[in-house]
Motif scaffolding. Sequence first.
Motif, mmCIF file in Angstrom:
data_model
loop_
_atom_site.group_PDB
_atom_site.id
_atom_site.type_symbol
_atom_site.label_atom_id
_atom_site.label_comp_id
_atom_site.label_asym_id
_atom_site.label_seq_id
_atom_site.Cartn_x
_atom_site.Cartn_y
_atom_site.Cartn_z
ATOM 1 N N VAL A 1 22.088 -4.901 -0.721
ATOM 2 C CA VAL A 1 21.169 -4.269 -1.667
ATOM 3 C C VAL A 1 21.596 -4.551 -3.104
ATOM 4 C CG1 VAL A 1 20.248 -2.074 -2.490
ATOM 5 C CG2 VAL A 1 20.488 -2.476 -0.029
ATOM 6 N N VAL A 2 22.884 -4.403 -3.394
ATOM 7 C CA VAL A 2 23.371 -4.629 -4.756
ATOM 8 C C VAL A 2 23.090 -6.057 -5.210
ATOM 9 C CG1 VAL A 2 25.463 -4.784 -6.167
ATOM 10 C CG2 VAL A 2 25.132 -2.827 -4.661
ATOM 11 N N LEU A 3 23.271 -7.027 -4.326
ATOM 12 C CA LEU A 3 23.112 -8.431 -4.698
ATOM 13 C C LEU A 3 21.650 -8.863 -4.777
ATOM 14 C CD1 LEU A 3 25.969 -10.160 -2.635
ATOM 15 C CD2 LEU A 3 25.940 -9.627 -5.079
ATOM 16 N N ASN A 4 20.768 -8.229 -4.014
ATOM 17 C CA ASN A 4 19.406 -8.749 -3.880
ATOM 18 C C ASN A 4 18.319 -7.890 -4.501
ATOM 19 O OD1 ASN A 4 19.753 -11.234 -2.135
ATOM 20 N ND2 ASN A 4 20.803 -9.722 -0.862
ATOM 21 N N SER A 5 18.611 -6.673 -4.880
ATOM 22 C CA SER A 5 17.582 -5.783 -5.411
ATOM 23 C C SER A 5 17.236 -6.115 -6.858
ATOM 24 C CB SER A 5 18.044 -4.326 -5.320
ATOM 25 O OG SER A 5 17.096 -3.465 -5.915
ATOM 26 N N THR A 6 15.951 -6.099 -7.173
ATOM 27 C CA THR A 6 15.507 -6.171 -8.566
ATOM 28 C C THR A 6 15.225 -4.778 -9.112
ATOM 29 O OG1 THR A 6 13.192 -6.493 -7.881
ATOM 30 C CG2 THR A 6 14.507 -8.474 -8.264
ATOM 31 N N ILE A 7 15.418 -3.765 -8.263
ATOM 32 C CA ILE A 7 15.289 -2.364 -8.656
ATOM 33 C C ILE A 7 16.682 -1.859 -9.041
ATOM 34 C CG2 ILE A 7 14.600 -0.054 -7.862
ATOM 35 C CD1 ILE A 7 13.001 -1.522 -5.619
ATOM 36 N N PRO A 8 16.818 -1.039 -10.083
ATOM 37 C CA PRO A 8 18.129 -0.467 -10.400
ATOM 38 C C PRO A 8 18.715 0.259 -9.190
ATOM 39 C CG PRO A 8 16.591 -0.039 -12.180
ATOM 40 C CD PRO A 8 15.786 -0.631 -11.052
ATOM 41 N N VAL A 9 20.008 0.036 -8.921
ATOM 42 C CA VAL A 9 20.661 0.553 -7.719
ATOM 43 C C VAL A 9 21.723 1.581 -8.095
ATOM 44 C CG1 VAL A 9 22.094 -0.045 -5.717
ATOM 45 C CG2 VAL A 9 20.250 -1.578 -6.443
ATOM 46 N N ILE A 10 21.733 2.701 -7.376
ATOM 47 C CA ILE A 10 22.861 3.627 -7.417
ATOM 48 C C ILE A 10 23.672 3.343 -6.168
ATOM 49 C CG2 ILE A 10 23.636 6.020 -7.424
ATOM 50 C CD1 ILE A 10 21.055 6.793 -8.809
ATOM 51 N N GLU A 11 24.874 2.826 -6.350
ATOM 52 C CA GLU A 11 25.674 2.358 -5.221
ATOM 53 C C GLU A 11 26.436 3.513 -4.576
ATOM 54 O OE1 GLU A 11 29.169 -0.963 -4.315
ATOM 55 O OE2 GLU A 11 28.133 -0.913 -6.238
ATOM 56 N N THR A 12 26.164 3.747 -3.312
ATOM 57 C CA THR A 12 26.944 4.712 -2.537
ATOM 58 C C THR A 12 27.896 3.910 -1.676
ATOM 59 O OG1 THR A 12 25.315 4.778 -0.744
ATOM 60 C CG2 THR A 12 25.058 6.368 -2.518
ATOM 61 N N GLY A 13 29.167 3.944 -2.033
ATOM 62 C CA GLY A 13 30.114 3.017 -1.445
ATOM 63 C C GLY A 13 30.666 3.465 -0.108
ATOM 64 N N THR A 14 31.452 2.570 0.455
ATOM 65 C CA THR A 14 32.148 2.854 1.699
ATOM 66 C C THR A 14 33.308 3.804 1.420
ATOM 67 O OG1 THR A 14 33.471 0.868 1.351
ATOM 68 C CG2 THR A 14 31.525 0.666 2.742
ATOM 69 N N GLY A 15 33.889 4.348 2.477
ATOM 70 C CA GLY A 15 34.915 5.362 2.311
ATOM 71 C C GLY A 15 36.255 4.991 2.920
ATOM 72 N N ASN A 16 37.069 4.196 2.200
ATOM 73 C CA ASN A 16 38.458 4.026 2.633
ATOM 74 C C ASN A 16 39.262 5.148 1.979
ATOM 75 O OD1 ASN A 16 40.864 3.057 3.709
ATOM 76 N ND2 ASN A 16 41.210 1.690 1.971
ATOM 77 N N GLN B 1 0.826 -1.203 0.000
ATOM 78 C CA GLN B 1 0.000 0.000 0.000
ATOM 79 C C GLN B 1 0.863 1.256 0.000
ATOM 80 O OE1 GLN B 1 -3.597 -0.058 -0.118
ATOM 81 N NE2 GLN B 1 -2.984 1.978 -0.840
ATOM 82 N N VAL B 2 1.936 1.250 0.777
ATOM 83 C CA VAL B 2 2.848 2.399 0.810
ATOM 84 C C VAL B 2 3.431 2.649 -0.578
ATOM 85 C CG1 VAL B 2 5.095 3.203 1.668
ATOM 86 C CG2 VAL B 2 3.421 2.252 3.253
ATOM 87 N N CYS B 3 3.866 1.592 -1.245
ATOM 88 C CA CYS B 3 4.458 1.742 -2.572
ATOM 89 C C CYS B 3 3.422 2.209 -3.598
ATOM 90 C CB CYS B 3 5.095 0.430 -3.013
ATOM 91 S SG CYS B 3 6.550 -0.029 -2.050
ATOM 92 N N THR C 1 13.896 -6.829 2.614
ATOM 93 C CA THR C 1 14.107 -7.694 1.455
ATOM 94 C C THR C 1 12.968 -7.549 0.460
ATOM 95 O OG1 THR C 1 15.350 -9.273 2.804
ATOM 96 C CG2 THR C 1 14.473 -10.070 0.702
ATOM 97 N N ARG C 2 11.748 -7.487 0.954
ATOM 98 C CA ARG C 2 10.585 -7.307 0.065
ATOM 99 C C ARG C 2 10.645 -5.953 -0.634
ATOM 100 N NH1 ARG C 2 5.671 -7.122 3.169
ATOM 101 N NH2 ARG C 2 4.677 -6.934 1.137
ATOM 102 N N PHE C 3 11.074 -4.938 0.092
ATOM 103 C CA PHE C 3 11.167 -3.595 -0.493
ATOM 104 C C PHE C 3 12.123 -3.599 -1.684
ATOM 105 C CE2 PHE C 3 12.920 0.925 0.106
ATOM 106 C CZ PHE C 3 11.939 1.472 -0.703
ATOM 107 N N MET C 4 13.206 -4.366 -1.595
ATOM 108 C CA MET C 4 14.188 -4.418 -2.683
ATOM 109 C C MET C 4 13.631 -5.069 -3.949
ATOM 110 S SD MET C 4 17.859 -5.220 -0.883
ATOM 111 C CE MET C 4 17.422 -6.290 0.475
ATOM 112 N N LYS C 5 12.444 -5.669 -3.846
ATOM 113 C CA LYS C 5 11.836 -6.340 -4.997
ATOM 114 C C LYS C 5 10.667 -5.539 -5.577
ATOM 115 C CE LYS C 5 14.394 -9.961 -3.823
ATOM 116 N NZ LYS C 5 15.634 -10.315 -4.561
ATOM 117 N N MET C 6 10.421 -4.339 -5.089
ATOM 118 C CA MET C 6 9.246 -3.559 -5.483
ATOM 119 C C MET C 6 9.499 -2.755 -6.767
ATOM 120 S SD MET C 6 6.613 -3.999 -3.513
ATOM 121 C CE MET C 6 6.276 -4.964 -2.022
ATOM 122 N N ASN C 7 10.025 -3.427 -7.792
ATOM 123 C CA ASN C 7 10.361 -2.711 -9.017
ATOM 124 C C ASN C 7 9.139 -2.290 -9.821
ATOM 125 O OD1 ASN C 7 11.004 -5.759 -9.084
ATOM 126 N ND2 ASN C 7 10.353 -5.335 -11.197
#
Length: 415
Positions: free
Chosen positions: A211-226, A6-8, A187-193
């Motif tokens: 998120v990168v491995l499990n999302s069926t939605i296109p992902v913009i990856e904000t990476g870690t900061g070394n 419903q939220v989506c 996990t369900r949210f990552m499939k709400m494409n």
Amino acid sequence: MFDLNQVCENAKEALKEISILGIDEKNDILRKTADALVKNSDEIIEKNKIDVENGVNKGMKQSLIDRLSLNKKRIEDMALGLKQIATLDDPIGGIDSMVKRPNGLLVGKKRVPLGVVGIIYEARPNVTADAFGLCFKTGNVVILKGGSDAINSNIAIVDSIRGVLKENGINPDAINLITATDHETTTRFMKMNDYVDVLIPRGGAGLIKNVVLNSTIPVIETGTGNCHIYVDETADIDMAANIIVNAKTQRTGVCNACESLVIHKNIAQKAIPVICNILKQKGVEIRGDKTVLDIYTDAIAADEEDWGKEYLDLIISIKTVENIDEAISHINKYNSGHSESIITKDYANAQKFLERVDAAAVYVNASTRFTDGFEFGFGAEIGISTQKLHARGPMGLDALTTYKYIIYGDGQIRP
């Protein structure tokens, strides 16, 4: 019971209205939202105290408690960010180009919203306001899935924002918060494409990888900061020490904090004691290679894992190198594509570093802590992208747009 579908659905429906709001209307709402956050700051802080207390009881690291904590100044900064967004040009509707083809067709590119933007993030309540401001300004609708550690803070902030929207006749589903804190809902949210057009994770390496491995939605990856700082052989040592202390200790639980130092061997004898003594006074643990250990006896031996680690803590690694080429090679091998800096008086080395280091932000004689949407003049940021497609670095308004081609004709048909 929380109803994710419903939220989506509500968010997708709200997009029809939000995507066509005029610039004056959007800016007015942003300013009113900023005022409401300040007005409601006492209530927001009270809810935040619950989250902070829970974090302390769970043994959360102090650097992460700092990232979670809100006070009047931080809420005022959130409000200031919204007001700054209101002053920026609206990219929506802008025409990037318009070309006349030989057949008379006019082909142009017009900036449009991405659509429904989903954001999964950890205990960073400021992201809640920043994400709304940037998405709303660009005609997007946002669905937020914050971490359980900040749930009370996020609810209070979202309630304040939705209140302003309702009072001004704007669909409050311009911003939506997933209040369920279980992993299954995430996990369900990552499939709400079917409803969500893009997903942006903000947090640690584990969250982003999930998120990168499990999302069926296109992902913009904000990476870690070394993030690294390289002290070149011509560096001003006092300048280097000042920059490094700022980059490492001003805030330790953020992705643009310096985690690794690289130091030219020709300046090591002079620079390492100065830099390490100041860091030690700030409570920083030094992990170094053999040269560092020989020069600074309070350091402990670094291992291979240290060169690529984002500590988010009062720990720093130090590697000594023969020359700038080795420094660049080391940084490109172990960095996370976030922010890298060189301290030098040598113009040629500065230019070589800028050209060859592969990162979203590369600095000369400045702290990596400036990699931030507000510091770059974006008002706020939706995240710092370390990938190379669509957006890179601090993501402001332009990064939340895409384009469509618009074509004007006067009866042309294709032969």
